[in-house]
Design an enzyme around this catalytic site. Structure first.
Site, PDB file in Angstrom:
ATOM      1  N   SER A  44       0.670  -1.337  -0.048  1.00 25.29           N
ATOM      2  CA  SER A  44       0.077  -0.117  -0.054  1.00 25.29           C
ATOM      3  C   SER A  44       0.711   1.207   0.082  1.00 25.29           C
ATOM      4  O   SER A  44       2.027   1.231   0.008  1.00 25.29           O
ATOM      5  CB  SER A  44      -0.937  -0.084   1.128  1.00 25.29           C
ATOM      6  OG  SER A  44      -0.208   0.318   2.377  1.00 25.29           O
ATOM      7  N   SER A 103       0.734   3.650   2.502  1.00 26.96           N
ATOM      8  CA  SER A 103       0.626   4.339   3.644  1.00 26.96           C
ATOM      9  C   SER A 103       2.177   4.966   4.094  1.00 26.96           C
ATOM     10  O   SER A 103       2.026   5.628   5.047  1.00 26.96           O
ATOM     11  CB  SER A 103       0.096   3.564   4.665  1.00 26.96           C
ATOM     12  OG  SER A 103       0.956   2.428   4.964  1.00 26.96           O
TER      13      SER A 103
END
Length: 258
Positions: free
Chosen positions: A71, A73
């Site tokens: 991801s 993030s």
């Protein structure tokens, strides 16, 4: 999932070891000498695979373990498709599967990038940066951190240019954050709404956040990470492959994480 694969390695090591070791004991009880030409196929496989799975188990459980970043993030520090190595002993040596610490080592420091088992679902591994240590008072307002009443300095580096699967992060503000002595880059999306508040870190726990502050599911939303959930400290990018961009990112291979 880390837990399932560790369990598989432990079982594979036990089964192959028992088959091979059991066969040798049977030969000894009969007074026979080991002969590869007379070795049953099952025992041959067990003898061949036992040292391999044992070495993988030991390396992965006690030395270093590879993970892939799925991801955005932790952008801009970690990109989607980065393959990292995680130090498994720096925070203490734990037994595989049951995760019981048997040797005390170091404790996480503020700024460390850590892999941990998600408290809401321990079968899932997360990666974030340690922001708050046990006993800390962490405040997050207007996209700025305060730790124990001390503001965390940020310097704007302009607009971020995303690539590949992180291209939708283009235009976010790129900042250099000095986390009380640990400098690292973060992304913020001005105007975006994110969780704010004051958080007191319990003893034996850690407050973590993603470097991509407005695109991270972290301690602001679900709480702190218990010490027993820690897997290890991320320290090295050994491969980077983004299939939506340029394939292998040679410029990222060998990056030491900080």
């Amino acid at each position: 999932m880390d837990y399932d694969f560790s369990f598989f390695l432990v079982v594979a090591t036990l089964v192959t070891g028992v088959v091979w070791g059991g066969y040798l004991l049977v030969l000894k009880s009969r007074g026979e000498v080991f002969d590869e030409d007379k070795e049953p196929l099952l025992v041959e496989y067990a003898r061949s695979f036992f040292p391999v799975v044992l070495i993988v188990l030991l390396l992965r459980s006690f030395i270093a373990e590879p993970f892939r970043i799925p991801s955005a993030s932790m952008m801009p520090t970690l990109l989607i498709g980065d393959f990292i190595l995680v130090n498994k002993f720096t925070y203490g040596i734990r037994l595989p599967v049951i995760n019981k610490k048997v040797v005390e080592m170091n404790e996480p420091k503020r700024g460390d990038i850590v892999v941990f088992r998600f408290p809401k679902d321990p079968s899932v591994d997360y990666i974030k940066r340690v922001i708050g240590l046990p006993g800390d008072r962490v405040a997050y307002y207007d996209k700025k951190l305060h730790i124990n009443g001390e503001p965390v300095n940020q310097v704007s580096l302009g607009r971020y240019q995303g690539v590949g699967q992180g291209e939708d992060m283009t235009g976010n503000e790129l900042l250099l954050e000095d986390l009380l002595g640990v400098e690292h880059s973060i992304l913020v999306r001005n105007g975006a709404v994110s969780a704010e508040g004051v958080y007191i870190v319990p003893q034996g726990s850690y407050f973590v956040m993603g470097d991509n502050r407005d695109n991270s599911n972290d301690s602001r939303y679900w709480g702190t990470v218990p010490e027993e959930n820690l897997v290890g400290k991320a320290f090295f990018i050994w491969m980077s492959w983004d299939w939506q961009h340029k394939g292998v990112g040679l410029d990222r291979i060998g990056t030491v994480l900080k």
